[in-house]
Design a protein around this motif. Structure first.
Motif, PDB file in Angstrom:
ATOM      1  N   GLY A  46       0.811  -1.209   0.000  1.00  0.00           N
ATOM      2  CA  GLY A  46       0.000   0.000   0.000  1.00  0.00           C
ATOM      3  C   GLY A  46       0.844   1.258   0.000  1.00  0.00           C
ATOM      4  N   ARG A  47       0.171   2.381   0.226  1.00  0.00           N
ATOM      5  CA  ARG A  47       0.832   3.675   0.129  1.00  0.00           C
ATOM      6  C   ARG A  47       1.641   3.994   1.378  1.00  0.00           C
ATOM      7  NH1 ARG A  47      -3.923   3.760  -2.524  1.00  0.00           N
ATOM      8  NH2 ARG A  47      -4.137   5.051  -4.396  1.00  0.00           N
ATOM      9  N   ILE A  48       2.790   4.634   1.172  1.00  0.00           N
ATOM     10  CA  ILE A  48       3.609   5.145   2.263  1.00  0.00           C
ATOM     11  C   ILE A  48       3.670   6.660   2.097  1.00  0.00           C
ATOM     12  CG2 ILE A  48       5.900   5.113   3.339  1.00  0.00           C
ATOM     13  CD1 ILE A  48       6.265   2.344   1.909  1.00  0.00           C
ATOM     14  N   PHE A  49       3.349   7.406   3.157  1.00  0.00           N
ATOM     15  CA  PHE A  49       3.259   8.859   3.067  1.00  0.00           C
ATOM     16  C   PHE A  49       4.368   9.532   3.871  1.00  0.00           C
ATOM     17  CE2 PHE A  49      -1.101   7.540   2.261  1.00  0.00           C
ATOM     18  CZ  PHE A  49      -1.495   8.391   1.217  1.00  0.00           C
ATOM     19  N   ALA A  50       4.894  10.608   3.313  1.00  0.00           N
ATOM     20  CA  ALA A  50       5.739  11.547   4.056  1.00  0.00           C
ATOM     21  C   ALA A  50       5.185  12.938   3.779  1.00  0.00           C
ATOM     22  CB  ALA A  50       7.192  11.449   3.607  1.00  0.00           C
ATOM     23  N   ASP A  51       5.037  13.766   4.821  1.00  0.00           N
ATOM     24  CA  ASP A  51       4.345  15.047   4.641  1.00  0.00           C
ATOM     25  C   ASP A  51       4.888  16.067   5.629  1.00  0.00           C
ATOM     26  OD1 ASP A  51       2.576  17.108   4.209  1.00  0.00           O
ATOM     27  OD2 ASP A  51       0.781  15.883   4.434  1.00  0.00           O
ATOM     28  N   SER A  52       5.371  17.183   5.102  1.00  0.00           N
ATOM     29  CA  SER A  52       5.846  18.266   5.961  1.00  0.00           C
ATOM     30  C   SER A  52       4.796  19.352   6.125  1.00  0.00           C
ATOM     31  CB  SER A  52       7.115  18.886   5.361  1.00  0.00           C
ATOM     32  OG  SER A  52       6.787  19.675   4.224  1.00  0.00           O
ATOM     33  N   GLY A  53       3.701  19.253   5.382  1.00  0.00           N
ATOM     34  CA  GLY A  53       2.749  20.343   5.324  1.00  0.00           C
ATOM     35  C   GLY A  53       2.985  21.228   4.110  1.00  0.00           C
ATOM     36  N   ARG A  54       4.233  21.331   3.713  1.00  0.00           N
ATOM     37  CA  ARG A  54       4.606  22.113   2.525  1.00  0.00           C
ATOM     38  C   ARG A  54       4.986  21.193   1.372  1.00  0.00           C
ATOM     39  NH1 ARG A  54       9.306  24.318   0.181  1.00  0.00           N
ATOM     40  NH2 ARG A  54       9.095  26.429  -0.648  1.00  0.00           N
ATOM     41  N   GLU A  55       5.797  20.181   1.677  1.00  0.00           N
ATOM     42  CA  GLU A  55       6.149  19.163   0.684  1.00  0.00           C
ATOM     43  C   GLU A  55       5.562  17.832   1.133  1.00  0.00           C
ATOM     44  OE1 GLU A  55       8.998  22.231   1.478  1.00  0.00           O
ATOM     45  OE2 GLU A  55       8.818  20.370   2.638  1.00  0.00           O
ATOM     46  N   TRP A  56       5.258  16.985   0.176  1.00  0.00           N
ATOM     47  CA  TRP A  56       4.764  15.661   0.533  1.00  0.00           C
ATOM     48  C   TRP A  56       5.194  14.651  -0.525  1.00  0.00           C
ATOM     49  CZ3 TRP A  56       1.563  13.673  -3.210  1.00  0.00           C
ATOM     50  CH2 TRP A  56       0.875  14.582  -4.012  1.00  0.00           C
ATOM     51  N   MET A  57       5.262  13.402  -0.099  1.00  0.00           N
ATOM     52  CA  MET A  57       5.621  12.312  -0.996  1.00  0.00           C
ATOM     53  C   MET A  57       4.747  11.099  -0.663  1.00  0.00           C
ATOM     54  SD  MET A  57       9.254  10.296  -1.557  1.00  0.00           S
ATOM     55  CE  MET A  57       9.952  11.474  -2.702  1.00  0.00           C
ATOM     56  N   ARG A  58       4.227  10.481  -1.707  1.00  0.00           N
ATOM     57  CA  ARG A  58       3.472   9.240  -1.570  1.00  0.00           C
ATOM     58  C   ARG A  58       4.216   8.186  -2.388  1.00  0.00           C
ATOM     59  NH1 ARG A  58      -2.380   9.536  -3.947  1.00  0.00           N
ATOM     60  NH2 ARG A  58      -2.462  11.208  -2.400  1.00  0.00           N
ATOM     61  N   VAL A  59       4.582   7.091  -1.761  1.00  0.00           N
ATOM     62  CA  VAL A  59       5.330   6.030  -2.442  1.00  0.00           C
ATOM     63  C   VAL A  59       4.466   4.777  -2.471  1.00  0.00           C
ATOM     64  CG1 VAL A  59       7.425   4.630  -2.469  1.00  0.00           C
ATOM     65  CG2 VAL A  59       7.514   7.008  -1.674  1.00  0.00           C
ATOM     66  N   MET A  60       4.385   4.155  -3.659  1.00  0.00           N
ATOM     67  CA  MET A  60       3.547   2.968  -3.858  1.00  0.00           C
ATOM     68  C   MET A  60       4.429   1.847  -4.391  1.00  0.00           C
ATOM     69  SD  MET A  60       0.446   5.136  -5.566  1.00  0.00           S
ATOM     70  CE  MET A  60      -0.702   3.788  -5.825  1.00  0.00           C
ATOM     71  N   PRO A  61       4.990   1.009  -3.502  1.00  0.00           N
ATOM     72  CA  PRO A  61       5.909  -0.049  -3.928  1.00  0.00           C
ATOM     73  C   PRO A  61       5.171  -1.337  -4.284  1.00  0.00           C
ATOM     74  CG  PRO A  61       5.861   0.061  -1.552  1.00  0.00           C
ATOM     75  CD  PRO A  61       4.907   1.121  -2.041  1.00  0.00           C
ATOM     76  N   SER A  62       5.811  -2.158  -5.099  1.00  0.00           N
ATOM     77  CA  SER A  62       5.230  -3.448  -5.427  1.00  0.00           C
ATOM     78  C   SER A  62       6.304  -4.399  -5.923  1.00  0.00           C
ATOM     79  CB  SER A  62       4.155  -3.303  -6.514  1.00  0.00           C
ATOM     80  OG  SER A  62       3.631  -4.563  -6.882  1.00  0.00           O
ATOM     81  N   VAL A  63       6.190  -5.650  -5.492  1.00  0.00           N
ATOM     82  CA  VAL A  63       6.994  -6.746  -6.040  1.00  0.00           C
ATOM     83  C   VAL A  63       6.002  -7.729  -6.668  1.00  0.00           C
ATOM     84  CG1 VAL A  63       8.707  -8.526  -5.575  1.00  0.00           C
ATOM     85  CG2 VAL A  63       8.712  -6.419  -4.225  1.00  0.00           C
ATOM     86  N   PRO A  64       5.599  -7.508  -7.934  1.00  0.00           N
ATOM     87  CA  PRO A  64       4.575  -8.363  -8.544  1.00  0.00           C
ATOM     88  C   PRO A  64       5.027  -9.812  -8.642  1.00  0.00           C
ATOM     89  CG  PRO A  64       4.946  -6.363  -9.842  1.00  0.00           C
ATOM     90  CD  PRO A  64       6.048  -6.443  -8.843  1.00  0.00           C
ATOM     91  N   ALA A  65       4.046 -10.720  -8.541  1.00  0.00           N
ATOM     92  CA  ALA A  65       4.341 -12.132  -8.747  1.00  0.00           C
ATOM     93  C   ALA A  65       4.517 -12.444 -10.228  1.00  0.00           C
ATOM     94  CB  ALA A  65       3.228 -12.988  -8.154  1.00  0.00           C
ATOM     95  N   SER A  66       3.951 -11.606 -11.087  1.00  0.00           N
ATOM     96  CA  SER A  66       4.112 -11.764 -12.533  1.00  0.00           C
ATOM     97  C   SER A  66       5.210 -10.820 -13.011  1.00  0.00           C
ATOM     98  CB  SER A  66       2.797 -11.434 -13.251  1.00  0.00           C
ATOM     99  OG  SER A  66       2.424 -10.084 -12.992  1.00  0.00           O
ATOM    100  N   GLY A  67       5.722 -11.078 -14.203  1.00  0.00           N
ATOM    101  CA  GLY A  67       6.699 -10.175 -14.795  1.00  0.00           C
ATOM    102  C   GLY A  67       8.120 -10.381 -14.307  1.00  0.00           C
ATOM    103  N   ARG A  68       9.023  -9.519 -14.816  1.00  0.00           N
ATOM    104  CA  ARG A  68      10.452  -9.621 -14.512  1.00  0.00           C
ATOM    105  C   ARG A  68      10.962  -8.493 -13.632  1.00  0.00           C
ATOM    106  NH1 ARG A  68       9.999  -8.675 -19.402  1.00  0.00           N
ATOM    107  NH2 ARG A  68      11.634  -7.085 -19.393  1.00  0.00           N
ATOM    108  N   LEU A  69      10.124  -7.477 -13.388  1.00  0.00           N
ATOM    109  CA  LEU A  69      10.592  -6.274 -12.709  1.00  0.00           C
ATOM    110  C   LEU A  69       9.799  -6.011 -11.438  1.00  0.00           C
ATOM    111  CD1 LEU A  69      10.927  -3.897 -15.818  1.00  0.00           C
ATOM    112  CD2 LEU A  69      12.619  -5.506 -14.897  1.00  0.00           C
ATOM    113  N   PHE A  70      10.395  -5.233 -10.539  1.00  0.00           N
ATOM    114  CA  PHE A  70       9.693  -4.726  -9.365  1.00  0.00           C
ATOM    115  C   PHE A  70      10.116  -3.291  -9.155  1.00  0.00           C
ATOM    116  CE2 PHE A  70      13.733  -6.108  -7.690  1.00  0.00           C
ATOM    117  CZ  PHE A  70      14.003  -5.304  -6.587  1.00  0.00           C
ATOM    118  N   GLY A  71       9.437  -2.569  -8.278  1.00  0.00           N
ATOM    119  CA  GLY A  71       9.809  -1.173  -8.079  1.00  0.00           C
ATOM    120  C   GLY A  71       8.760  -0.391  -7.332  1.00  0.00           C
ATOM    121  N   ALA A  72       8.708   0.912  -7.622  1.00  0.00           N
ATOM    122  CA  ALA A  72       7.789   1.792  -6.908  1.00  0.00           C
ATOM    123  C   ALA A  72       7.471   3.011  -7.756  1.00  0.00           C
ATOM    124  CB  ALA A  72       8.385   2.238  -5.576  1.00  0.00           C
TER     125      ALA A  72
END
Length: 335
Positions: A46-72
């Motif tokens: 699921g989503r991972i959030f970082a938030d300063s109130g001014r800047e924010w980042m949402r990271v959505m990682p995945s290691v799929p069971a299908s395919g050759r690649l993983f990432g975020a």
């Protein structure tokens, strides 16, 4: 500890590259393959959030069971001067952990959302020509209509959006592309009544629902893709109360993270008892009666979808010579 040079330099795909490569059929195939294998929280946290109130980042990682690649995918925002947002997808080789590609995620979000909706809706509608009502005429409405047309058969379409010129342009475009009557109508109710499939792809300005429960027939499929945060609303609670099945691309995030479902829970509706995962439906672990009952597909999106669709783009880019091979890579270490 040893240091290895990457076997192949990473590829960078710009937004223009993604636009050139975007292919709904390939994206739908990748999504269907991803949800045909077991999907678990360890691979897709699921989503991972970082938030300063001014800047924010949402990271959505995945290691799929299908395919050759993983990432975020990372969504990166700043309120320094209004709101500015950028999207970046990083892809790594499952066997070597080498960086394979960096992809501008701006258009990938729309592509994977439409592709996932197509996979979900295909499992919920009967196998016959469908009458379709579309609420919205913008990018999401257009991309979802195009995707749905690849997995279902349309008899006719009605479309409503508040701006007459926009809905008429939508009707003109899809009448030509789909080869079936597409009519611009004067209200959301006209679009939603007496149809087999309702596509909700337009949020209201005040976050009130864009359809009413009594507009929806007793055996209708409803696709809802416009309320992905707790503050957003698209479907009313009394419509969810009438549903026999809600299919969610991510059960926890849909039930606890979308405004529609949170409002339904607050109204005393036992949402969890009628909600099934897209994974269970695609794999056949949850049976669906496609002829009877109100069936809702509800999406909030996931990193899994981003990664598997981005992988198809990288494969197409390599095959067609699209994109920029970076002059350097990053270090991969053996420990």
């Amino acid at each position: 500890m040893s240091v290895d040079s990457p076997g192949r330099l990473p590829l960078f795909l710009t937004d223009a590259d993604v636009e050139k490569l975007a292919d709904l059929r390939s994206a739908i195939d990748a999504i269907r393959a991803a949800y045909s294998t077991p999907v678990d929280n360890a691979r897709n946290p699921g989503r991972i959030f970082a938030d300063s109130g001014r800047e924010w980042m949402r990271v959505m990682p995945s290691v799929p069971a299908s395919g050759r690649l993983f990432g975020a995918k990372s969504i990166n925002g700043s309120f320094a001067d209004g709101l500015s947002v950028s999207y970046l997808i990083s892809l790594f080789d499952r066997d070597t952990a080498d960086l394979v590609a960096l992809v501008d995620g701006n258009r990938v979000t729309g592509l994977r959302t439409a592709a996932t909706t197509a996979v979900g809706a295909a499992a919920l509608v009967p196998d016959r020509p469908l009458t379709v009502g579309v609420i919205g005429s913008g990018f999401e409405a257009q991309s979802h209509t195009a995707a749905l047309a690849l997995v279902t058969r349309f008899a006719n379409v009605r479309v409503f959006s508040p701006t007459r010129g926009n809905r008429e342009a939508f009707a003109e475009r899809f009448s030509a592309e789909l080869g079936v009557p597409v009519t611009a109508v004067d209200s959301a109710e006209q679009a939603a009544r007496d149809v087999d499939l309702v596509l909700c792809a337009a949020r209201s300005r005040d976050e009130s629902p864009t359809v009413q429960a009594d507009w929806i027939g007793p055996d209708t499929t409803v696709v809802s893709i416009g309320s992905t945060t707790p503050a957003q609303r698209e479907l009313p609670a009394d419509l969810i109360a009438r549903a026999t099945l809600v299919v969610a691309d991510g059960v926890d995030e849909v039930v606890h993270g979308s405004g529609d479902m949170r409002a339904a829970v607050a109204a005393g509706i036992d949402v969890e008892s009628i909600t099934a995962s897209l994974n269970d439906v695609v794999r056949g672990d949850r049976e669906v009666d496609v002829e009877r009952g109100i069936r809702i597909y509800k999406s909030t999106g996931s990193g899994l979808q981003d990664i598997v669709v981005a992988e198809t783009l990288v494969d197409l880019a390599r095959a067609r010579g699209v994109g920029t091979e970076l002059p350097v890579g990053i270090v991969t270490t053996r420990k």
